[in-house]
Design a protein around this motif. Structure first.
Motif, short mmCIF file in Angstrom:
data_model
loop_
_atom_site.label_atom_id
_atom_site.label_comp_id
_atom_site.label_asym_id
_atom_site.label_seq_id
_atom_site.Cartn_x
_atom_site.Cartn_y
_atom_site.Cartn_z
N CYS A 109 0.85 -1.21 0.00
CA CYS A 109 0.00 0.00 0.00
C CYS A 109 0.87 1.24 0.00
O CYS A 109 2.05 1.20 0.36
CB CYS A 109 -0.94 0.01 1.19
SG CYS A 109 -0.15 0.46 2.72
N ASP A 110 0.26 2.34 -0.40
CA ASP A 110 0.95 3.62 -0.46
C ASP A 110 0.92 4.23 0.95
O ASP A 110 -0.10 4.76 1.39
CB ASP A 110 0.22 4.52 -1.48
CG ASP A 110 0.93 5.82 -1.71
OD1 ASP A 110 1.64 6.29 -0.81
OD2 ASP A 110 0.76 6.39 -2.82
N ILE A 111 2.04 4.12 1.65
CA ILE A 111 2.08 4.53 3.06
C ILE A 111 1.77 6.02 3.19
O ILE A 111 0.99 6.44 4.05
CB ILE A 111 3.46 4.19 3.68
CG1 ILE A 111 3.64 2.66 3.71
CG2 ILE A 111 3.60 4.78 5.08
CD1 ILE A 111 4.99 2.19 4.24
N ARG A 112 2.37 6.83 2.33
CA ARG A 112 2.18 8.29 2.42
C ARG A 112 0.70 8.65 2.22
O ARG A 112 0.12 9.42 3.00
CB ARG A 112 3.06 8.97 1.35
CG ARG A 112 2.84 10.43 1.13
CD ARG A 112 3.66 11.35 2.00
NE ARG A 112 5.06 10.98 2.09
CZ ARG A 112 5.85 11.33 3.12
NH1 ARG A 112 5.32 12.00 4.14
NH2 ARG A 112 7.11 11.01 3.15
N ALA A 113 0.06 8.05 1.19
CA ALA A 113 -1.34 8.40 0.90
C ALA A 113 -2.25 7.96 2.05
O ALA A 113 -3.18 8.68 2.43
CB ALA A 113 -1.76 7.73 -0.41
N LEU A 114 -1.96 6.79 2.62
CA LEU A 114 -2.79 6.28 3.72
C LEU A 114 -2.59 7.14 4.97
O LEU A 114 -3.55 7.42 5.71
CB LEU A 114 -2.37 4.83 4.01
CG LEU A 114 -3.46 3.88 4.47
CD1 LEU A 114 -4.68 3.94 3.59
CD2 LEU A 114 -2.90 2.46 4.50
N ALA A 115 -1.36 7.56 5.21
CA ALA A 115 -1.09 8.43 6.37
C ALA A 115 -1.85 9.74 6.22
O ALA A 115 -2.43 10.24 7.20
CB ALA A 115 0.41 8.70 6.48
N ASP A 116 -1.91 10.28 5.00
CA ASP A 116 -2.64 11.54 4.78
C ASP A 116 -4.11 11.37 5.12
O ASP A 116 -4.70 12.24 5.77
CB ASP A 116 -2.49 12.00 3.32
CG ASP A 116 -1.09 12.54 3.04
OD1 ASP A 116 -0.34 12.78 4.03
OD2 ASP A 116 -0.74 12.70 1.86
N ILE A 117 -4.70 10.24 4.72
CA ILE A 117 -6.13 10.01 5.03
C ILE A 117 -6.31 9.89 6.54
O ILE A 117 -7.22 10.49 7.12
CB ILE A 117 -6.65 8.75 4.30
CG1 ILE A 117 -6.54 8.93 2.79
CG2 ILE A 117 -8.10 8.45 4.71
CD1 ILE A 117 -6.89 7.67 1.99
N ALA A 118 -5.44 9.13 7.18
CA ALA A 118 -5.54 8.95 8.64
C ALA A 118 -5.42 10.29 9.36
O ALA A 118 -6.22 10.60 10.26
CB ALA A 118 -4.46 7.98 9.13
N HIS A 119 -4.47 11.10 8.92
CA HIS A 119 -4.20 12.35 9.64
C HIS A 119 -5.30 13.39 9.48
O HIS A 119 -5.48 14.24 10.36
CB HIS A 119 -2.85 12.91 9.18
CG HIS A 119 -1.70 12.02 9.54
ND1 HIS A 119 -0.46 12.11 8.97
CD2 HIS A 119 -1.62 10.99 10.43
CE1 HIS A 119 0.34 11.17 9.49
NE2 HIS A 119 -0.36 10.48 10.38
N GLN A 120 -6.06 13.30 8.35
CA GLN A 120 -7.17 14.24 8.17
C GLN A 120 -8.16 14.19 9.33
O GLN A 120 -8.82 15.16 9.65
CB GLN A 120 -7.94 13.90 6.89
CG GLN A 120 -7.33 14.47 5.62
CD GLN A 120 -7.89 13.76 4.39
OE1 GLN A 120 -8.99 13.18 4.43
NE2 GLN A 120 -7.14 13.81 3.31
#
Ligand SMILES: Cc1ncc(COP(=O)(O)O)c(C=O)c1O
Length: 399
Positions: free
Chosen positions: A168-179
């Motif tokens: 998985c795309d760690i950066r993209a998933l982190a952005d969703i989590a952080h929102q």
């Protein structure tokens, strides 16, 4: 972090050998093993100061032991984390993480493609204590976005996943989590910091089963949770009280394992790539899953996030006439003479397993199907033997 080393100055390979080491007055060159349960105080006032947290120092090995501390500091240096909390196993690392950071009524979004026992922990045990869990596709970001609720505290993934090596795309998933103020937890067991450093890619917390590549020779059970001091404080608080502690002996073994991590991971990955490429050409193989292969659906992403494809290869066997998928997979496994039939991974010895009836057997058939784990799937954790001997051991695939 380390009295003797400025960590910014050295390459990760050097840190794996040197970081975290503390010498006693005897001047030992290899880290000492402190195999004792408690530590003496000079007087009652010092005992009170240690317990009160006004004086640093060891108290009791359930929560402070110098050998375990050295392991924690070495792994933290390798992952680029402020703090590491070492645990008794990989599973207790996941437990400590959730118990430290979530409460009843909180919500976790987890990938469907995680280790079978992790699925059990979330859906059968933590759910009984009021944790809400939603399982989604590892790679479909829309599903993660849609699963978020105001109560979501953690996103939980393995990348590459076990056993299908989805990435998985760690950066993209982190952005969703952080929102929404949630934290992204990455189980980095398959890669280790020698191949992938999730915190640099935006993740907040790393989980390790030290049992695997950190040991590297199949000896001890252990785990770790890593992240910022702020996030690790409640995780450490849970460990101190609940006692899911790494033993000093195991920490000492892992310290030795970490010294050779980089060269071992390079050798595992070299062998795995050669074996995966060979498997792709075999008539009895329907499909190979390995992030280092161009045919892997997330090959480009994997090569951005990882320095290699790692050491785990999965593949689907083609049944011969009259054989079920499971019979074909079991026949292949039973025909091996060299590769060990065991569900462990990360060992110098190559291991072979049938995930549907071992690591993922307690997951429902529907959940297995949703995660893409077919009855014909075989997983090999490629070890450090000569790759030609491994190919020879799998020769029934070529017949
Ligand atoms: C990806 C992954 N995470 C966690 C674990 C659990 O680790 P342990 O067996 O050390 O409890 C495993 C074990 O196989 C695993 O493969």
């Amino acid at each position: 972090m380390n009295k003797y080393l400025n960590e910014q100055q050295y390459h990760p390979e050097t840190l794996s050998v040197r970081a975290g080491a503390e010498m006693t007055e005897f001047g030992e060159n290899s880290e000492a093993l402190f195999l004792n349960s408690s530590f003496r105080f000079k007087n009652a006032a010092q005992a009170a100061a240690r317990f009160g947290g006004t004086e640093p120092g060891n108290i009791y090995s359930r929560f402070t032991n110098p050998t375990v501390t050295m392991f924690q500091n070495k792994l933290a240096a390798l992952e680029g984390a402020e703090q590491c909390v070492a645990t008794s196993s990989g599973m207790s690392a996941i437990l400590a993480c959730v118990m430290g950071l979530c409460s009843a009524g909180d919500h976790v979004v987890a990938s469907r493609s995680i280790f079978g026992t992790s699925v059990q922990l979330f859906s059968n045990i933590l759910a009984r204590w009021g944790l809400q869990v939603t399982f989604v596709s590892l790679t479909n970001l829309d599903e993660w976005q849609a699963a978020v609720t105001p109560k979501t505290k953690l996103f939980f993934v393995e990348t590459p996943s076990n056993p299908l090596t989805e990435v998985c795309d760690i950066r993209a998933l982190a952005d969703i989590a952080h929102q929404t103020g949630a934290h992204l937890v990455v189980d980095n067991c398959f890669c280790t910091p020698a191949i992938q450093r999730p915190l640099e890619l935006g993740a907040d917390i790393i989980i390790h089963s030290a049992t695997k590549y950190i040991d590297g020779q199949g000896r001890c059970l252990g785990g770790a949770v890593l992240g910022s001091k702020l996030l690790m404080e409640p995780v450490y608080g849970f460990l101190r009280t609940a006692g899911v502690t790494m033993s000093a002996f195991n920490a000492w073994v892992f310290l030795k394992g970490l010294e050779t991590l980089f060269i071992r991971m390079e050798a595992h990955a070299k062998n795995a790539l050669a074996l995966a490429a060979w498997l792709e050409e075999q008539p009895q193989v329907a499909r190979v899953h390995y992030p280092g292969l161009k045919s892997h659906p997330q090959h480009a992403l994997a090569m951005q996030q990882q320095s290699s494809g790692g050491g785990i290869v999965s593949f689907e066997v083609k049944p011969k006439a009259g054989q079920s998928l499971q019979e074909a997979a079991w026949a292949l496994i039973d025909a091996t003479k060299l590769i060990s039939i065991t569900a462990n991974l990360g060992d110098a010895k190559s291991t072979i397993t049938h995930p549907a009836t071992t690591t993922h057997s307690r997951v429902t058939a529907e959940a297995r199907a949703a995660a893409g784990i077919t009855d014909g799937l075989v997983r090999i954790a490629v070890g450090l033997e000569h790759v030609d001997d491994l190919k020879a051991d799998l020769i029934s695939l070529a017949l």
